[in-house]
Design a protein around this motif. Structure first.
Motif, PDB file in Angstrom:
ATOM      1  N   ASP A 251     -34.032 -34.407 -51.270  1.00  0.00           N
ATOM      2  CA  ASP A 251     -34.153 -35.607 -50.435  1.00  0.00           C
ATOM      3  C   ASP A 251     -32.812 -35.914 -49.788  1.00  0.00           C
ATOM      4  OD1 ASP A 251     -36.820 -36.283 -50.871  1.00  0.00           O
ATOM      5  OD2 ASP A 251     -36.400 -37.664 -52.514  1.00  0.00           O
ATOM      6  N   LEU A 252     -32.824 -36.186 -48.504  1.00  0.00           N
ATOM      7  CA  LEU A 252     -31.629 -36.725 -47.850  1.00  0.00           C
ATOM      8  C   LEU A 252     -31.725 -38.239 -47.940  1.00  0.00           C
ATOM      9  CD1 LEU A 252     -31.449 -34.317 -44.794  1.00  0.00           C
ATOM     10  CD2 LEU A 252     -29.990 -34.292 -46.807  1.00  0.00           C
ATOM     11  N   LEU A 253     -30.630 -38.873 -48.337  1.00  0.00           N
ATOM     12  CA  LEU A 253     -30.642 -40.302 -48.647  1.00  0.00           C
ATOM     13  C   LEU A 253     -29.677 -41.059 -47.747  1.00  0.00           C
ATOM     14  CD1 LEU A 253     -30.411 -39.983 -52.546  1.00  0.00           C
ATOM     15  CD2 LEU A 253     -32.488 -40.191 -51.169  1.00  0.00           C
ATOM     16  N   ASP A 254     -30.033 -42.295 -47.434  1.00  0.00           N
ATOM     17  CA  ASP A 254     -29.089 -43.215 -46.802  1.00  0.00           C
ATOM     18  C   ASP A 254     -28.663 -44.236 -47.847  1.00  0.00           C
ATOM     19  OD1 ASP A 254     -29.027 -42.240 -44.133  1.00  0.00           O
ATOM     20  OD2 ASP A 254     -31.010 -43.104 -43.804  1.00  0.00           O
ATOM     21  N   ILE A 255     -27.368 -44.501 -47.894  1.00  0.00           N
ATOM     22  CA  ILE A 255     -26.826 -45.501 -48.811  1.00  0.00           C
ATOM     23  C   ILE A 255     -26.253 -46.620 -47.956  1.00  0.00           C
ATOM     24  CG2 ILE A 255     -25.185 -45.942 -50.674  1.00  0.00           C
ATOM     25  CD1 ILE A 255     -25.066 -42.811 -50.986  1.00  0.00           C
ATOM     26  N   VAL A 256     -26.871 -47.780 -48.030  1.00  0.00           N
ATOM     27  CA  VAL A 256     -26.406 -48.933 -47.258  1.00  0.00           C
ATOM     28  C   VAL A 256     -25.585 -49.804 -48.197  1.00  0.00           C
ATOM     29  CG1 VAL A 256     -27.097 -50.946 -45.916  1.00  0.00           C
ATOM     30  CG2 VAL A 256     -28.426 -48.810 -45.773  1.00  0.00           C
TER      31      VAL A 256
ATOM     32  N   ARG B 109     -34.720 -43.228 -48.633  1.00  0.00           N
ATOM     33  CA  ARG B 109     -35.020 -41.835 -48.302  1.00  0.00           C
ATOM     34  C   ARG B 109     -34.998 -41.730 -46.784  1.00  0.00           C
ATOM     35  NH1 ARG B 109     -39.819 -40.581 -51.832  1.00  0.00           N
ATOM     36  NH2 ARG B 109     -40.901 -41.873 -50.330  1.00  0.00           N
ATOM     37  N   GLN B 110     -34.299 -40.723 -46.249  1.00  0.00           N
ATOM     38  CA  GLN B 110     -34.134 -40.648 -44.793  1.00  0.00           C
ATOM     39  C   GLN B 110     -35.456 -40.411 -44.072  1.00  0.00           C
ATOM     40  OE1 GLN B 110     -31.123 -37.988 -43.318  1.00  0.00           O
ATOM     41  NE2 GLN B 110     -29.449 -39.183 -44.180  1.00  0.00           N
ATOM     42  N   THR B 111     -36.279 -39.552 -44.632  1.00  0.00           N
ATOM     43  CA  THR B 111     -37.473 -39.140 -43.891  1.00  0.00           C
ATOM     44  C   THR B 111     -38.400 -40.298 -43.564  1.00  0.00           C
ATOM     45  OG1 THR B 111     -38.379 -38.550 -46.045  1.00  0.00           O
ATOM     46  CG2 THR B 111     -37.614 -36.735 -44.650  1.00  0.00           C
ATOM     47  N   ASP B 112     -38.629 -41.189 -44.514  1.00  0.00           N
ATOM     48  CA  ASP B 112     -39.608 -42.261 -44.282  1.00  0.00           C
ATOM     49  C   ASP B 112     -39.026 -43.657 -44.511  1.00  0.00           C
ATOM     50  OD1 ASP B 112     -39.303 -42.261 -47.008  1.00  0.00           O
ATOM     51  OD2 ASP B 112     -41.373 -41.739 -47.480  1.00  0.00           O
ATOM     52  N   LYS B 113     -37.690 -43.736 -44.675  1.00  0.00           N
ATOM     53  CA  LYS B 113     -36.999 -45.037 -44.872  1.00  0.00           C
ATOM     54  C   LYS B 113     -37.498 -45.770 -46.115  1.00  0.00           C
ATOM     55  CE  LYS B 113     -35.048 -44.103 -41.007  1.00  0.00           C
ATOM     56  NZ  LYS B 113     -33.837 -43.257 -41.178  1.00  0.00           N
ATOM     57  N   PHE B 114     -38.143 -45.057 -47.023  1.00  0.00           N
ATOM     58  CA  PHE B 114     -38.626 -45.692 -48.243  1.00  0.00           C
ATOM     59  C   PHE B 114     -37.433 -46.180 -49.068  1.00  0.00           C
ATOM     60  CE2 PHE B 114     -40.716 -46.276 -52.237  1.00  0.00           C
ATOM     61  CZ  PHE B 114     -41.992 -46.656 -51.876  1.00  0.00           C
ATOM     62  N   HIS B 115     -37.577 -47.385 -49.607  1.00  0.00           N
ATOM     63  CA  HIS B 115     -36.495 -48.013 -50.356  1.00  0.00           C
ATOM     64  C   HIS B 115     -36.556 -47.569 -51.817  1.00  0.00           C
ATOM     65  CE1 HIS B 115     -34.400 -52.102 -51.420  1.00  0.00           C
ATOM     66  NE2 HIS B 115     -33.617 -51.075 -51.599  1.00  0.00           N
ATOM     67  N   LEU B 116     -35.663 -46.700 -52.230  1.00  0.00           N
ATOM     68  CA  LEU B 116     -35.758 -46.091 -53.554  1.00  0.00           C
ATOM     69  C   LEU B 116     -35.083 -46.914 -54.650  1.00  0.00           C
ATOM     70  CD1 LEU B 116     -34.992 -42.352 -52.703  1.00  0.00           C
ATOM     71  CD2 LEU B 116     -37.210 -43.494 -52.778  1.00  0.00           C
ATOM     72  N   ALA B 117     -33.972 -47.546 -54.300  1.00  0.00           N
ATOM     73  CA  ALA B 117     -33.219 -48.234 -55.349  1.00  0.00           C
ATOM     74  C   ALA B 117     -32.315 -49.278 -54.745  1.00  0.00           C
ATOM     75  CB  ALA B 117     -32.370 -47.236 -56.130  1.00  0.00           C
ATOM     76  N   THR B 118     -31.971 -50.250 -55.588  1.00  0.00           N
ATOM     77  CA  THR B 118     -31.047 -51.298 -55.182  1.00  0.00           C
ATOM     78  C   THR B 118     -30.112 -51.557 -56.351  1.00  0.00           C
ATOM     79  OG1 THR B 118     -30.916 -53.529 -54.268  1.00  0.00           O
ATOM     80  CG2 THR B 118     -32.574 -53.181 -55.938  1.00  0.00           C
ATOM     81  N   GLY B 119     -28.856 -51.862 -56.049  1.00  0.00           N
ATOM     82  CA  GLY B 119     -27.924 -52.068 -57.153  1.00  0.00           C
ATOM     83  C   GLY B 119     -26.695 -52.818 -56.723  1.00  0.00           C
TER      84      GLY B 119
END
Lengths: 114, 114, 114, 114
Positions: free
Chosen positions: A55-60, A79-89
């Motif tokens: 998975d290619l990921l974006d970290i905001v 997740r870059q492909t579908d902008k699904f929000h995987l985690a928050t911290g």
């Protein structure tokens, strides 16, 4: 083997805050040269959906000033492909000198994070 | 190089809960054989004092039942030499089946953690 | 998730050599206090069979003196339950001072590893 | 804290080969979908100069076919700022199916790596 190990998210958070600082013209190494250290004193993550191998990921990443000697960073991983929000911290950092005493953050960093 | 990396504490927490389960006669592998998975859905740590290279550490772990499909583990890490309290944390785990659906924890585990 | 990540074996090797040094009455921290550092300059591992989640492992470590400023450690990893030989590896370490210059190993360490 | 941990280089190597495969239109996940796994059976690294915190690195990766069921990747890590060569390494991978039996690499991958 196909699901990312949960402790790795905290490594990705570190990448996020390093790059945020770099975008502000600072690096950890710069800061340490001036005698300022930012150890993690608290770290949290909520895992909503697993990241998978490849998975290619974006970290905001966003930073905010808690006090002149404390910073908090928030992170959201997508997740870059579908902008699904995987985690928050989040992580909270003390600002200290090499002897471990509180060290006021430089004005320019305070200004940016305020 | 002499201070432990903060993400490693979450690895130590995993050692703590694995050994706690083992002491109850269960292992992750046993549980997975029965189709029960316990992914981490939340993780937190407060770092009070750094662990240093070569420190021998004690990890004190306690588990509690949040619901029939959710477990929380608490962890306290102490330096062996002087019993200094270095860190405290928690992880929350969903109990799911291989398809990701909620899976009621077996009665014997519920009984022990209740 | 059930197979150990290959980079972790190098962490286990480090546990092996730390405990070997400890058994000789030395710790990395002791050595660093005397100004002696042992950075890894080469590392190798052959993976014969994967370690799996919850496997208890034995790490057999041996050290040998390559020169007065170089040490090699060999490692063999066995699964405790059936003594199956999972992996074999080595690390080579330079002995240096804090400025990175070669630093002759103390006679007692040389004597033990010779 | 300012020097990269030696086991991390093997993680960077993995990034290198993942991106090499991706540039060939393959991903590990694609390959696993077709029942092909590439476990690491050997890994080596020579560390010439430490990477430090905040260094931006280039990972140059090359793959070659050892046999129809074995791949070797070579890696060279350079510091971006001055192109200094920090480390060199390799990994060897078996090509297997989910039961662990040798699995001939697809012709297109063999062709590219030959």
């Amino acid at each position: 083997m196909s699901v990312a190990y949960h402790a790795n998210y905290f490594i990705w958070f570190e990448v996020g805050r390093s790059e945020l600082l770099r975008s502000l013209g600072k690096t950890y190494r710069n800061l340490e040269t001036t005698g300022l250290y930012l150890p993690v004193i608290e770290a949290r993550c909520e895992f909503r959906e697993p990241a998978r191998y490849d998975d290619l990921l974006d970290i905001v990443t966003a930073g905010s000033l808690v006090s002149p000697v404390r910073i908090q960073f928030q992170y959201d991983i997508f997740r870059q492909t579908d902008k699904f929000h995987l985690a928050t911290g989040l992580t909270v950092h003390a600002s200290i000198n090499p002897s471990g005493k509180p060290f006021r953050l430089p004005q320019d960093i305070q200004a940016v994070l305020a």
